[in-house]
Design an enzyme around this catalytic site. Structure first.
Site: not given
Ligand code: NAD
Length: 238
Positions: A122, A135
């Site tokens: 991130s 985080y």
């Molecule tokens: N959306 C953003 O703006 C953003 C920005 C920077 C980084 N990220 C990173 O991108 C990645 C995905 O983010 P997103 O926005 O799609 O998140 P999201 O919460 O929409 O999806 C995350 C998925 O991970 C699964 N998950 C969470 N904990 C789990 C566990 N213990 N075991 C198995 N599955 C698990 C959840 O069920 C979900 O389906 C993450 O690593 C997040 O930190 C997202």
């Protein structure tokens, strides 16, 4: 032989978009999530990646792994002094320990085929906000882990890279942002982003696809690609 990619956190958001793009471009995909996925044309497995044994078990019977995408993550929104050690550990277990466990489990199969790992970090690894310390620490740790794993696995022909997204339009983003910011989160994020919009999950998936592809990114390892619409390019004093 069809290459096999394993994607964690595959049920929604960025993980789901990664599965979709890889599947469309000819990969055999195995999506792992703690919740069951909606009906999708790739294989899905239910496992909590914070449970190291369950995660290793979910990977154990795959005869071949060409690509591993460590994407699952959780947020914990609270001040540092209000965060308990248990809450800290819970975030680190998903966001940082699980990528290590998955790499450890998949390494020999990745080595057999000259495969690649992509860790989803991130922009919080590079600059952050108040109230997201575990985080931010986990995502910074993931960038450092990426370098360490890249060095150790390069000799076995395995590349390890990282993608650091900025604000990407997913359920997690909207939930997290709603806790911190009053007003329309989309408008606030657009104003803060030089490209004046949120990223789409597919735009992160494109970077992942590039880094998994041993032809297009063959000389890149230990690297972090920021995909953030220009946010990290701007001095915060501007
Ligand atoms: N959306 C953003 O703006 C953003 C920005 C920077 C980084 N990220 C990173 O991108 C990645 C995905 O983010 P997103 O926005 O799609 O998140 P999201 O919460 O929409 O999806 C995350 C998925 O991970 C699964 N998950 C969470 N904990 C789990 C566990 N213990 N075991 C198995 N599955 C698990 C959840 O069920 C979900 O389906 C993450 O690593 C997040 O930190 C997202």
């Amino acid at each position: 032989m069809t290459p096999v990619a394993v994607v964690t956190g595959a049920a929604q958001g960025i993980g789901r978009a990664v599965c979709e793009l890889l599947f469309e471009t000819g990969w055999s995909v195995v999506g792992i999530d703690q919740v069951a996925s909606a009906t999708v044309p790739w294989e899905t497995r239910v496992a909590d990646v914070a449970d190291s044994t369950a995660l290793a078990d979910a990977l154990a019977d795959l005869p071949r792994i060409d690509g591993l995408v460590n994407n699952a993550a959780v947020q914990h929104a609270a001040g540092l002094l209000e965060t308990t050690p248990q809450e800290w550990d819970a975030v680190l277990a998903v966001n940082l320990r699980a990528p290590f466990v998955a790499v450890r489990e998949a390494a020999s199969r990745l080595a057999t085929v000259g495969g690649a790992v992509v860790n989803i970090s991130s922009v919080h690894a590079l600059a952050t906000s108040a109230n997201v310390a575990p985080y931010a620490a986990s995502k910074g740790g993931l960038v450092a882990f990426t370098r360490a794993a890249a060095l150790e696995l390069a000799g076995q022909g395995v590349r390890v890279n990282c993608v650091a997204p900025g604000a990407v339009d997913t359920a997690a983003l909207r939930l997290g942002f709603a806790r911190h910011v009053t007003g329309d989160p989309e408008r606030v994020l657009r104003e803060r982003t030089p490209q004046r919009r949120l990223g789409a999950p597919k735009e992160i998936a494109e970077a992942v696809s590039f880094l998994l592809d041993g032809e297009r990114s063959s000389f890149i390892t230990g690297e972090t690609i920021v995909v953030d619409g220009g946010v990290m390019a701007r001095l915060s004093t501007e």
